[in-house]
Write a protein that holds these residues in place. Structure first.
Motif, PDB file in Angstrom:
ATOM      1  N   GLY A  29      49.329  52.149   9.128  1.00 21.18           N
ATOM      2  CA  GLY A  29      48.714  53.028  10.112  1.00 21.18           C
ATOM      3  C   GLY A  29      49.694  54.017  10.719  1.00 21.18           C
ATOM      4  O   GLY A  29      50.915  53.809  10.713  1.00 21.18           O
ATOM      5  N   PHE A  30      49.132  55.072  11.258  1.00 25.25           N
ATOM      6  CA  PHE A  30      49.873  56.149  11.925  1.00 25.25           C
ATOM      7  C   PHE A  30      49.721  55.949  13.427  1.00 25.25           C
ATOM      8  O   PHE A  30      48.595  55.883  13.937  1.00 25.25           O
ATOM      9  CB  PHE A  30      49.270  57.494  11.494  1.00 25.25           C
ATOM     10  CG  PHE A  30      49.893  58.713  12.118  1.00 25.25           C
ATOM     11  CD1 PHE A  30      50.981  59.332  11.537  1.00 25.25           C
ATOM     12  CD2 PHE A  30      49.363  59.279  13.276  1.00 25.25           C
ATOM     13  CE1 PHE A  30      51.541  60.483  12.101  1.00 25.25           C
ATOM     14  CE2 PHE A  30      49.905  60.418  13.843  1.00 25.25           C
ATOM     15  CZ  PHE A  30      51.006  61.018  13.249  1.00 25.25           C
ATOM     16  N   LEU A  31      50.831  55.800  14.150  1.00 24.31           N
ATOM     17  CA  LEU A  31      50.761  55.541  15.589  1.00 24.31           C
ATOM     18  C   LEU A  31      50.319  56.811  16.319  1.00 24.31           C
ATOM     19  O   LEU A  31      51.031  57.810  16.337  1.00 24.31           O
ATOM     20  CB  LEU A  31      52.113  55.073  16.115  1.00 24.31           C
ATOM     21  CG  LEU A  31      52.153  54.684  17.602  1.00 24.31           C
ATOM     22  CD1 LEU A  31      51.181  53.548  17.905  1.00 24.31           C
ATOM     23  CD2 LEU A  31      53.571  54.302  18.026  1.00 24.31           C
ATOM     24  N   ALA A  32      49.136  56.744  16.954  1.00 29.03           N
ATOM     25  CA  ALA A  32      48.531  57.932  17.551  1.00 29.03           C
ATOM     26  C   ALA A  32      48.688  58.016  19.060  1.00 29.03           C
ATOM     27  O   ALA A  32      48.322  59.018  19.667  1.00 29.03           O
ATOM     28  CB  ALA A  32      47.032  57.984  17.198  1.00 29.03           C
ATOM     29  N   GLY A  33      49.224  56.980  19.694  1.00 26.73           N
ATOM     30  CA  GLY A  33      49.335  57.004  21.153  1.00 26.73           C
ATOM     31  C   GLY A  33      50.442  56.099  21.651  1.00 26.73           C
ATOM     32  O   GLY A  33      50.900  55.190  20.947  1.00 26.73           O
ATOM     33  N   ILE A  55      42.504  51.324  14.333  1.00 25.17           N
ATOM     34  CA  ILE A  55      42.644  49.926  14.709  1.00 25.17           C
ATOM     35  C   ILE A  55      43.515  49.878  15.957  1.00 25.17           C
ATOM     36  O   ILE A  55      44.445  50.678  16.109  1.00 25.17           O
ATOM     37  CB  ILE A  55      43.280  49.086  13.575  1.00 25.17           C
ATOM     38  CG1 ILE A  55      43.347  47.601  13.973  1.00 25.17           C
ATOM     39  CG2 ILE A  55      44.659  49.600  13.206  1.00 25.17           C
ATOM     40  CD1 ILE A  55      43.797  46.690  12.843  1.00 25.17           C
ATOM     41  N   LEU A  56      43.204  48.963  16.869  1.00 22.37           N
ATOM     42  CA  LEU A  56      43.981  48.791  18.092  1.00 22.37           C
ATOM     43  C   LEU A  56      44.862  47.563  17.926  1.00 22.37           C
ATOM     44  O   LEU A  56      44.369  46.451  17.746  1.00 22.37           O
ATOM     45  CB  LEU A  56      43.057  48.623  19.294  1.00 22.37           C
ATOM     46  CG  LEU A  56      43.732  48.619  20.673  1.00 22.37           C
ATOM     47  CD1 LEU A  56      44.365  49.978  20.951  1.00 22.37           C
ATOM     48  CD2 LEU A  56      42.720  48.270  21.759  1.00 22.37           C
ATOM     49  N   VAL A  57      46.175  47.780  17.961  1.00 19.67           N
ATOM     50  CA  VAL A  57      47.138  46.686  17.815  1.00 19.67           C
ATOM     51  C   VAL A  57      47.559  46.221  19.206  1.00 19.67           C
ATOM     52  O   VAL A  57      48.005  47.020  20.033  1.00 19.67           O
ATOM     53  CB  VAL A  57      48.367  47.140  17.001  1.00 19.67           C
ATOM     54  CG1 VAL A  57      49.429  46.049  16.981  1.00 19.67           C
ATOM     55  CG2 VAL A  57      47.935  47.488  15.571  1.00 19.67           C
ATOM     56  N   GLU A  67      57.489  54.553  17.291  1.00 19.72           N
ATOM     57  CA  GLU A  67      57.596  55.966  17.634  1.00 19.72           C
ATOM     58  C   GLU A  67      56.282  56.654  17.288  1.00 19.72           C
ATOM     59  O   GLU A  67      55.827  56.603  16.130  1.00 19.72           O
ATOM     60  CB  GLU A  67      58.748  56.618  16.876  1.00 19.72           C
ATOM     61  CG  GLU A  67      58.955  58.087  17.218  1.00 19.72           C
ATOM     62  CD  GLU A  67      60.110  58.703  16.454  1.00 19.72           C
ATOM     63  OE1 GLU A  67      60.243  59.939  16.490  1.00 19.72           O
ATOM     64  OE2 GLU A  67      60.869  57.945  15.808  1.00 19.72           O
ATOM     65  N   ARG A  68      55.685  57.249  18.283  1.00 22.26           N
ATOM     66  CA  ARG A  68      54.421  57.950  18.061  1.00 22.26           C
ATOM     67  C   ARG A  68      54.614  59.034  17.000  1.00 22.26           C
ATOM     68  O   ARG A  68      55.626  59.717  16.960  1.00 22.26           O
ATOM     69  CB  ARG A  68      53.931  58.585  19.356  1.00 22.26           C
ATOM     70  CG  ARG A  68      52.578  59.261  19.211  1.00 22.26           C
ATOM     71  CD  ARG A  68      52.188  59.964  20.479  1.00 22.26           C
ATOM     72  NE  ARG A  68      51.029  60.812  20.243  1.00 22.26           N
ATOM     73  CZ  ARG A  68      50.710  61.864  20.962  1.00 22.26           C
ATOM     74  NH1 ARG A  68      51.468  62.223  21.970  1.00 22.26           N
ATOM     75  NH2 ARG A  68      49.648  62.569  20.685  1.00 22.26           N
ATOM     76  N   GLY A  69      53.603  59.174  16.114  1.00 21.08           N
ATOM     77  CA  GLY A  69      53.680  60.185  15.073  1.00 21.08           C
ATOM     78  C   GLY A  69      54.336  59.701  13.802  1.00 21.08           C
ATOM     79  O   GLY A  69      54.645  60.499  12.921  1.00 21.08           O
ATOM     80  N   LYS A  70      54.574  58.371  13.677  1.00 25.10           N
ATOM     81  CA  LYS A  70      55.169  57.788  12.482  1.00 25.10           C
ATOM     82  C   LYS A  70      54.208  56.766  11.868  1.00 25.10           C
ATOM     83  O   LYS A  70      53.337  56.211  12.538  1.00 25.10           O
ATOM     84  CB  LYS A  70      56.502  57.104  12.813  1.00 25.10           C
ATOM     85  CG  LYS A  70      57.550  58.015  13.429  1.00 25.10           C
ATOM     86  CD  LYS A  70      58.084  59.020  12.429  1.00 25.10           C
ATOM     87  CE  LYS A  70      59.221  59.834  13.045  1.00 25.10           C
ATOM     88  NZ  LYS A  70      59.772  60.830  12.094  1.00 25.10           N
ATOM     89  N   TRP A  71      54.408  56.501  10.564  1.00 27.00           N
ATOM     90  CA  TRP A  71      53.611  55.506   9.859  1.00 27.00           C
ATOM     91  C   TRP A  71      54.315  54.150   9.889  1.00 27.00           C
ATOM     92  O   TRP A  71      55.537  54.072   9.767  1.00 27.00           O
ATOM     93  CB  TRP A  71      53.393  55.923   8.408  1.00 27.00           C
ATOM     94  CG  TRP A  71      52.409  57.052   8.242  1.00 27.00           C
ATOM     95  CD1 TRP A  71      52.660  58.381   8.285  1.00 27.00           C
ATOM     96  CD2 TRP A  71      51.009  56.913   8.014  1.00 27.00           C
ATOM     97  NE1 TRP A  71      51.502  59.098   8.100  1.00 27.00           N
ATOM     98  CE2 TRP A  71      50.464  58.226   7.929  1.00 27.00           C
ATOM     99  CE3 TRP A  71      50.143  55.831   7.877  1.00 27.00           C
ATOM    100  CZ2 TRP A  71      49.121  58.468   7.696  1.00 27.00           C
ATOM    101  CZ3 TRP A  71      48.792  56.067   7.648  1.00 27.00           C
ATOM    102  CH2 TRP A  71      48.293  57.362   7.561  1.00 27.00           C
ATOM    103  N   THR A 103      50.790  63.442   7.754  1.00 28.44           N
ATOM    104  CA  THR A 103      50.258  63.280   9.106  1.00 28.44           C
ATOM    105  C   THR A 103      48.744  63.488   9.075  1.00 28.44           C
ATOM    106  O   THR A 103      48.259  64.439   8.460  1.00 28.44           O
ATOM    107  CB  THR A 103      50.894  64.301  10.056  1.00 28.44           C
ATOM    108  OG1 THR A 103      52.302  64.079  10.085  1.00 28.44           O
ATOM    109  CG2 THR A 103      50.323  64.180  11.462  1.00 28.44           C
ATOM    110  N   PRO A 104      47.959  62.601   9.713  1.00 24.14           N
ATOM    111  CA  PRO A 104      46.510  62.812   9.757  1.00 24.14           C
ATOM    112  C   PRO A 104      46.172  64.160  10.386  1.00 24.14           C
ATOM    113  O   PRO A 104      46.926  64.654  11.229  1.00 24.14           O
ATOM    114  CB  PRO A 104      46.009  61.656  10.635  1.00 24.14           C
ATOM    115  CG  PRO A 104      47.064  60.614  10.506  1.00 24.14           C
ATOM    116  CD  PRO A 104      48.351  61.367  10.387  1.00 24.14           C
TER     117      PRO A 104
END
Length: 309
Positions: A29-33, A55-57, A67-71, A103-104
């Motif tokens: 997943g890509f960290l979006a927040g 998905i909420l981890v 780090e936000r914006g990374k996979w 990046t999505p």
């Protein structure tokens, strides 16, 4: 360390994959927040895939290496009730992904419909946006219906009823997200628009909400500030002197958890004060900062004891 069962985030949105509930899996997943503030049950990290499935981890401890914006590759136990929620036990469960995915797409506007009004500033959607159906109206705050088991009573109920009137079930809505799309609960932060009507703004106009700008989400700042001044002038909703609210919504919350914890800036003067002096900044100019560094990075200077905002 990866699980033997690797699944795509998109699969978790499928009703016919309910067999995955309670399973240990690995997803990419890509960290979006961000997850700056802990909740009672830990920290929430919203991840999405290349097609905006989410998905909420959830973790009891803060995952400092994220780090936000990374996979990332995430290994954990899917919730037994909500298969789009995953529980991880340590930082070792989340590793950088080296698959070099793109990046999505950073879309800002989506279409969905109202499934449920939770309270005066929260709704659930029929169709997920960025992987979630939970929406928190960005930059406004309405009285609490249930915070730590307590309610602000009449004004909380009135705000909920007003939003139910404005947004009946099934109503088509446009969802506008900003540069910080999620809050610490994993809810989408958005301006909700119905037939070109900004519902966030309308709740302030009606005296059902107050502006609540948390840096860096400052879109519509002047417009919302002018709206709250009008609502106060015409004694609407919480500003009615015959039935005033005892505490502003965010005041109610921080009093329940031991006091204010956000620095507060004056949008016009670009000065900021310690959390305890938040009331010295007029409501129409308040900008909240999660920490003092954010205030300084935004170009605000600290008010000295002899100065006024």
């Amino acid at each position: 360390m990866k699980s033997d069962l690797e699944v795509r985030i998109a699969e978790l949105a499928m009703q016919d994959r309910s067999d995955l509930k309670g399973s240990e899996v690995t997803v990419s997943g890509f960290l979006a927040g961000e997850a700056e503030e802990p909740l009672e049950d830990g920290y929430n990290y919203p991840f999405i895939d290349e097609n905006m499935n989410g998905i909420l981890v959830k973790s009891q401890q803060k995952l400092n290496h994220l780090e936000r914006g990374k996979w990332f590759n995430i290994t954990g136990m899917l919730d037994s009730t909500h298969q789009q929620e995953m529980h991880v036990t340590s930082e070792a469960n989340v590793e950088p992904s080296h698959s070099h995915k793109a990046t999505p797409p950073q879309e800002k506007q989506f279409i969905s419909s109202v499934k449920k009004v939770v309270d005066g500033d929260t709704i659930h959607l029929e169709t997920p946006v960025l992987g979630t159906t939970k929406v928190r109206f960005v930059s406004i705050d309405t009285p609490e219906t249930n915070y730590q088991g307590q309610s602000q009573g009449y004004h909380a109920e009135e705000a909920t009823r007003q939003l139910e009137y404005l947004l009946p079930l099934g109503e088509r809505v446009d969802i506008h997200v900003g540069d910080e799309p999620f809050d610490q609960y994993g809810r989408l932060l958005a301006v909700v628009v119905k037939n070109e009507q900004n519902i966030n703004l309308e709740m302030i106009e009606l005296g059902m909400a107050v502006p609540y700008f948390i840096y860096p989400n400052l879109v519509n700042f002047n417009e919302y500030g002018e709206a709250v001044v009008r609502a106060k002038e015409f004694c609407k909703g919480i500003w009615n002197p015959e039935r005033p609210i005892d505490e502003l919504p965010y005041e109610f919350r921080f009093n329940k958890r031991g006091g204010p914890n956000k620095f507060v800036g004056h949008h016009a003067t670009k000065m900021y004060v310690e959390p305890s002096k938040w009331e010295s900044v007029p409501i129409e100019y308040r900008v909240f900062f999660l920490n003092e560094k954010d205030a300084k990075d935004a170009g605000y200077d600290k008010v000295q004891d002899s100065n006024q905002c």
